[in-house]
Design a protein around this motif. Structure first.
Motif, PDB file in Angstrom:
ATOM      1  N   PHE A 108       0.858  -1.180   0.000  1.00 23.77           N
ATOM      2  CA  PHE A 108       0.000   0.000   0.000  1.00 23.77           C
ATOM      3  C   PHE A 108       0.897   1.233   0.000  1.00 23.77           C
ATOM      4  N   ALA A 109       0.888   1.976  -1.095  1.00 24.85           N
ATOM      5  CA  ALA A 109       1.802   3.105  -1.258  1.00 24.85           C
ATOM      6  C   ALA A 109       1.266   4.059  -2.328  1.00 24.85           C
ATOM      7  N   ASP A 110       1.934   5.204  -2.464  1.00 29.28           N
ATOM      8  CA  ASP A 110       1.595   6.154  -3.516  1.00 29.28           C
ATOM      9  C   ASP A 110       1.725   5.470  -4.876  1.00 29.28           C
ATOM     10  N   VAL A 111       0.812   5.816  -5.798  1.00 25.59           N
ATOM     11  CA  VAL A 111       0.827   5.255  -7.144  1.00 25.59           C
ATOM     12  C   VAL A 111       0.822   6.368  -8.186  1.00 25.59           C
ATOM     13  N   PHE A 112       1.302   6.056  -9.365  1.00 17.58           N
ATOM     14  CA  PHE A 112       1.474   7.065 -10.411  1.00 17.58           C
ATOM     15  C   PHE A 112       0.162   7.682 -10.862  1.00 17.58           C
ATOM     16  N   TRP A 113      -0.973   6.989 -10.689  1.00 22.74           N
ATOM     17  CA  TRP A 113      -2.248   7.553 -11.137  1.00 22.74           C
ATOM     18  C   TRP A 113      -2.910   8.421 -10.073  1.00 22.74           C
ATOM     19  N   GLY A 114      -2.275   8.557  -8.943  1.00 23.47           N
ATOM     20  CA  GLY A 114      -2.775   9.425  -7.878  1.00 23.47           C
ATOM     21  C   GLY A 114      -3.334   8.617  -6.720  1.00 23.47           C
ATOM     22  N   GLY A 115      -3.191   9.128  -5.543  1.00 24.27           N
ATOM     23  CA  GLY A 115      -3.675   8.433  -4.359  1.00 24.27           C
ATOM     24  C   GLY A 115      -2.742   7.320  -3.929  1.00 24.27           C
ATOM     25  N   LYS A 116      -3.290   6.367  -3.209  1.00 18.98           N
ATOM     26  CA  LYS A 116      -2.524   5.211  -2.740  1.00 18.98           C
ATOM     27  C   LYS A 116      -3.278   3.946  -3.115  1.00 18.98           C
ATOM     28  N   PHE A 117      -2.519   2.857  -3.258  1.00 20.27           N
ATOM     29  CA  PHE A 117      -3.094   1.589  -3.700  1.00 20.27           C
ATOM     30  C   PHE A 117      -2.249   0.448  -3.167  1.00 20.27           C
TER      31      PHE A 117
END
Length: 135
Positions: A108-117
């Motif tokens: 669970f971490a920051d992702v390139f499309w925005g937000g966290k995943f």
């Protein structure tokens, strides 16, 4: 919080989503190919395949889909339960709970499309995706 089914296909996602769009009288509201993502997600074999797409239909129904990338597709691992929330603390707690005694497939971490995943397989063998929208 929102919960959706996320289906994974073995290279024929575009055909499947077009079929579902017709059958369900839906609308493809988002579609991204692997070549639209970071370089590590693109190679000549998959660059034109679907990284993520969402189709809406009925009264607020959504179906999320993609072509397999991380692992060979085996019938049974071609679905995830996808949870999305606007609350980062809630999303982190849910991810931590679901991944406890399970397998983390994407931290669970920051992702390139925005937000966290993040994604995981829980201790019962159910695959989960947890995301929080960027503010």
């Amino acid at each position: 919080m929102k919960c959706d089914v996320y289906l994974t296909f073995d290279g024929n996602c575009e055909e499947a989503i077009t079929y579902y769009k017709t059958i369900l009288n839906g609308e493809i509201v988002m579609q991204m190919r692997y070549k639209d993502g970071p370089p590590e997600y693109s190679n000549s074999k998959i660059e034109d395949k679907i990284m993520h797409a969402t189709i809406t239909f009925g009264d607020g129904c959504e179906l999320k889909v993609s072509d397999s990338f991380h692992q060979p597709l085996v019938k049974g691992n071609n679905y995830h339960v996808s949870l999305a929330t606007d609350n980062e603390e809630q999303a982190q707690a849910i991810f931590n709970g679901l991944s406890k005694n399970g397998i983390i497939t994407m931290p669970f971490a920051d992702v390139f499309w925005g937000g966290k995943f993040g994604s995981c397989v829980d201790k019962f063998g159910i695959q989960w995706m947890v995301s929080v929208n960027s503010k």
